[in-house]
Design an enzyme around this catalytic site. Structure first.
Site, PDB file in Angstrom:
ATOM      1  N   LYS D  99      50.077  47.531  37.100  1.00 48.83           N
ATOM      2  CA  LYS D  99      48.654  47.419  36.782  1.00 48.83           C
ATOM      3  C   LYS D  99      48.002  46.839  38.021  1.00 48.83           C
ATOM      4  O   LYS D  99      48.140  45.652  38.318  1.00 48.83           O
ATOM      5  CB  LYS D  99      48.422  46.508  35.570  1.00 48.83           C
ATOM      6  CG  LYS D  99      46.940  46.375  35.232  1.00 48.83           C
ATOM      7  CD  LYS D  99      46.641  45.299  34.220  1.00 48.83           C
ATOM      8  CE  LYS D  99      45.137  45.091  34.143  1.00 48.83           C
ATOM      9  NZ  LYS D  99      44.779  43.898  33.347  1.00 48.83           N
ATOM     10  N   GLY D 160      38.350  38.512  29.866  1.00 44.56           N
ATOM     11  CA  GLY D 160      38.313  37.304  29.052  1.00 44.56           C
ATOM     12  C   GLY D 160      36.954  36.955  28.475  1.00 44.56           C
ATOM     13  O   GLY D 160      36.810  35.943  27.787  1.00 44.56           O
ATOM     14  N   ALA D 186      39.986  45.125  29.573  1.00 40.88           N
ATOM     15  CA  ALA D 186      39.178  43.904  29.747  1.00 40.88           C
ATOM     16  C   ALA D 186      37.874  43.936  28.956  1.00 40.88           C
ATOM     17  O   ALA D 186      37.216  44.964  28.861  1.00 40.88           O
ATOM     18  CB  ALA D 186      38.863  43.677  31.208  1.00 40.88           C
ATOM     19  N   GLY D 187      37.522  42.777  28.411  1.00 42.27           N
ATOM     20  CA  GLY D 187      36.253  42.604  27.726  1.00 42.27           C
ATOM     21  C   GLY D 187      36.344  42.617  26.214  1.00 42.27           C
ATOM     22  O   GLY D 187      35.425  42.167  25.534  1.00 42.27           O
ATOM     23  N   ASN D 208      44.145  41.182  26.192  1.00 43.00           N
ATOM     24  CA  ASN D 208      45.018  40.011  26.187  1.00 43.00           C
ATOM     25  C   ASN D 208      44.325  38.824  25.519  1.00 43.00           C
ATOM     26  O   ASN D 208      44.712  38.404  24.430  1.00 43.00           O
ATOM     27  CB  ASN D 208      45.404  39.658  27.642  1.00 43.00           C
ATOM     28  CG  ASN D 208      46.373  38.495  27.730  1.00 43.00           C
ATOM     29  OD1 ASN D 208      46.534  37.716  26.794  1.00 43.00           O
ATOM     30  ND2 ASN D 208      47.036  38.359  28.851  1.00 43.00           N
ATOM     31  N   THR D 209      43.250  38.323  26.145  1.00 46.00           N
ATOM     32  CA  THR D 209      42.609  37.109  25.642  1.00 46.00           C
ATOM     33  C   THR D 209      42.150  37.235  24.189  1.00 46.00           C
ATOM     34  O   THR D 209      42.285  36.293  23.407  1.00 46.00           O
ATOM     35  CB  THR D 209      41.390  36.762  26.529  1.00 46.00           C
ATOM     36  OG1 THR D 209      41.807  36.744  27.895  1.00 46.00           O
ATOM     37  CG2 THR D 209      40.800  35.415  26.160  1.00 46.00           C
TER      38      THR D 209
END
Lengths: 66, 258, 258, 258, 258, 66, 66, 66
Positions: D99, D160, D186-187, D208-209
């Site tokens: 990645k 995040g 992301a986001g 992830n977050t």
């Protein structure tokens, strides 16, 4: 004498200067720019720069745009 | 009074930049430009039309004493074309400013960001005042600033789409991080779009289609002018903070008849 | 020139209605009202403060020759209180207009719609010019019109929230279906919110907190004035249609150097 | 049944890619990964911690037989660092996928687009399966595809941030123009963000977050799994078209009692 | 495990309520209902069609042992029609639940709020389990609760519009203030709309057109089911808070190669 | 003998191999990668590649990340 | 003589008229409205309407509001 | 004998009961409701309630709806 003017073949008077060409086309030198064989031609050379057989001439101006 | 907008060595009273394309007639364009109150109009660089002599010339309708001329490189799809067009534009002798466009895709007209940075470097070296049309990407905006761009002009939405600001946060991030002026370019469809951009803190807005193709271009131009001033004033005046899920009465809670 | 706004028997040049609450000082209020260009200001009806004599009176700062007075029934939680307050407001002798509020909930200050319709009927029978503060519900707006309201004033967002128009479609539906004027009341936080409302075709906008609590009320008032005129002009000028997923060049595709 | 997702030479049953950072404990991470149904987890490449021996190792909690390992180059701010990190990641011997992150700004963690294209070219030449983390810029996405990227991973919002898709149109434009898979990276803050991305036609989502910092990571992981499948199914099922300003009864208009 | 949803004296395992109108065929409806996992289906009350005998009956395709039947009063434009229709619906003998609709306008199908409250009072007195279809107005929702409604069903957008939740804040305000369950009814166009409603804390979602007119009703029904479960799980799992203008790395900042 | 290990100066036994270093550090070679003086060292060289005074060694592994 | 004025008990001169009360309170009749025992009192009655023991008087005016 | 059935005039056998009407129309009483002259008719009366000339009968059932 044959030149390429704005992409099209064109017959013009032998040894005519850029100034003469502009006058013939009824174009004011203050509102155009001239490119001769891919190099910009300064306005102060219009009077005495003679065109040669096969020259590639681009004459541009401003049109509406955003 | 509000301070002048400085872009490179030039100063502008109006923060609205207006394009000259797509108007029904040159006369309607002239009226719209006047109504817009702009100091600076964009123009395109094209081969002189040798076949159609009749055609009037744009410059018969624009007084260079009244408007600064900002030529663009619209239609250029690589660095070479853009640089060549910029040089010719300057040679006309009316302006050394260039609205730099290096288009990356014909359908969206989104800019080629790497090419844009490269062309900016070249033209800045040659002494141009470069105003690059870019995306809403912060990193590219920073690179353009480093390359010597006189301002950055992130797009609010695709050119001519009239969608307004599709990602206000990204525009605001760019505004908060750059030292050079940020002009929102492209996407404006109506007056409130201009106000929104200015309220985010943009230094100016550039638009064309939103005025030129409105039913009444001159009236829309006036609307854009007022919206630009309104948005700027609101930005300077300091808006109230948003409150969610609750109200705040504007009338006093005391002295109510019971 | 744009036509005057007619509400009942009254005519207004400005389409902005401004509240008089929450300003840091009466002097700042006076300056803001002037900058806003409004013809009509809202006031609240309260018991005279008998303890604090020193207190200046609002009316020392508002010239009834210059501004039409629009008293409200803010703080009234049922039909009886609202009607009683309206009658007293009229008895003062400055206006027979009433901004009718029948509040249904203290936290959101959302209107009690059934009570609002009932109070409107009563006050219209008594000859009031009734301007009801309502939600963005079409059916209620139609009922208020049937009840004889001189206009309807749907809220854009909770009073004082500064959230702008939280449901533009509902406002637009009301505008498209009512014969009486539609004034967007409450929720305006900044200039672009006013422009958006007017661009939807609203006949006017009423606001208070957005100006009164801005860092610079007079400057924000000017912004609101310009945004109101801008939005109105844009509405009349006829905006371009939105294009999704694609761009429309504003510079010609012909004559490009290759 | 839905077809497998192919990225380079690899196939995935699940369209959800899940990160392994920021979980309260490795155990909670393990449970969340299981609940998410993912086939592929991202990991970061870091110097072995030689001071703190006690520290458990991530790999004790991830079964490489069960999950494909996708190392990232997070924290790399130029092409050199990113390429060096990618090579080391591959040398560990668990995966030749990378990645690819070339960060351009520490505050927004937005990618350096020119650097990203350059690093992609280098790593593709060296036989890596490159999954570049990029912005929502179409032109860059096309260049990455030309450079041999196995897919493109446009960001929905800053890493995040949990803001979801801040510019859905740009994501949709990329999806409609690329041949390689498009993974929204992301986001993502909650389940509906994943559904929205998949409904636009994205081939997958990486997050992830949103899971790791939820109050109940395992439950949120299950939510993300279902939302991913829901969004994919809705995309394949063909949603109804939107109707503005009007309703369409779902009950028949005939046979009503009158 | 999640707790059951209680509406009046009834309990439901699924939080999705599905309509039976507008399907291409009864067979496709049957498959969609199964795929949706719903426990409760809405039906309309109409005069028996005496001319066309051939016509199959809806009830041949719905097993009352499997699905609770929720008749509606769609098409009723006043209290009298709605009450009369509700009584006949109950007399059929399959259910004493009624989805109460008192329509106020034919074009938007928005409810007549005063009429709705009145009809609710009447039917509650007669022992009905009343599920009123209402607007997103908090005050009306509170009045309906006071009137004895078993739940309130605010609309997300006009019936059949597929616009999703046009004013999420109002829905959230209602959810935060009511004691009875809140079911978002109408406006759902695709799976993510359901997830969004559930993430706001809605107790359930009722939809029809979004499934019935999808290209593949059964597949869309499955998508709605998963989205409903996903949204509910995400709500219970506790999403991360949104961060604006900045990112939060998901990979550690320590141990990076330099 | 002094080397630089993951950025820090470190004393190790003379002529020890990379494998010996990993064993000493209790690291499994299957879960790490080694960079020796900025060049990646293939796993099959761990056993017989001896470290020299002043070598710069980086040992990396995978940690939680997104 | 005791009356209730704007919700509070108040002692005033016997048989004083509303006008006298307003004057005493330094209130201009053009900027207020008066409610006497829940009924509005027309301005033209201020001069000769005398207050009685126990009267409930409300005097309202305009303040800043939105 | 003439009645109005679901809004339309209709000829039916004299003194026929509601049950007979339903049977004639091939309608199952478990899936319909009957309104006789604007009043609901309980199912347990279908068998012995006879229809009269000019009765207004409404027979409703459930159809697809949202």
């Amino acid at each position: 004498m044959k030149i390429t003017l704005n992409g099209d073949a064109r017959d013009i008077k032998n040894n005519s200067t850029v100034k003469e060409l502009l006058d013939f086309l009824k174009l004011k030198s203050e509102t155009v720019a001239v490119e001769l064989n891919l190099a910009i031609l300064p306005k102060n050379e219009y009077d005495n720069r003679c065109l040669k057989e096969g020259d590639k001439v681009e004459i541009i101006s401003f049109v509406g745009g955003g | 009074m509000d301070k002048m907008l400085k872009i490179g060595k030039y100063e502008f009273k109006s923060r609205l930049f207006v394009g000259t394309g797509k108007y029904p007639t040159f006369q309607l364009m002239k009226e719209a430009l006047e109504a817009s109150g702009t100091d600076c109009v964009t123009v395109a660089v094209r081969r002189v039309n040798l076949t159609d002599k009749s055609k009037e010339s744009l410059l018969d309708y624009i007084d260079p004493m009244k408007y600064k001329i900002l030529p663009n490189t619209a239609g250029c799809y690589n660095v070479g074309e853009a640089v060549r067009t910029a040089r010719l534009a300057r040679e006309v002798g009316l302006s050394d400013m260039i609205k730099l466009e290096v288009i990356g895709d014909e359908k969206t007209l989104y800019p080629d960001l790497s090419g844009l940075i490269e062309a900016t470097k070249t033209l800045v070296k040659e002494g141009f005042t470069v105003l690059p049309y870019t995306s809403d990407d912060l990193i590219t905006a920073l690179r353009l600033q480093d390359a010597g761009a006189a301002c950055v002009m992130p797009l609010g939405a695709p050119i001519g789409s009239g969608l307004g600001l599709t990602n206000p946060m990204n525009i605001q991030i760019i505004i908060s991080r750059l030292k050079v002026p940020v002009i929102v370019d492209a996407g404006v469809g109506t007056a409130s779009d201009v106000a929104v951009a200015m309220e985010l803190g943009a230094d100016g807005v550039l638009l064309n289609t939103g005025i030129a193709l409105a039913k009444d271009p001159a009236l829309m131009a006036r609307a854009m002018k007022q919206a630009c001033e309104a948005g700027r004033a609101a930005y300077l005046a300091g808006r109230i903070t948003r409150k969610y899920f609750m109200a705040e009465p504007s009338s006093p809670k005391e002295g109510i008849l019971r």
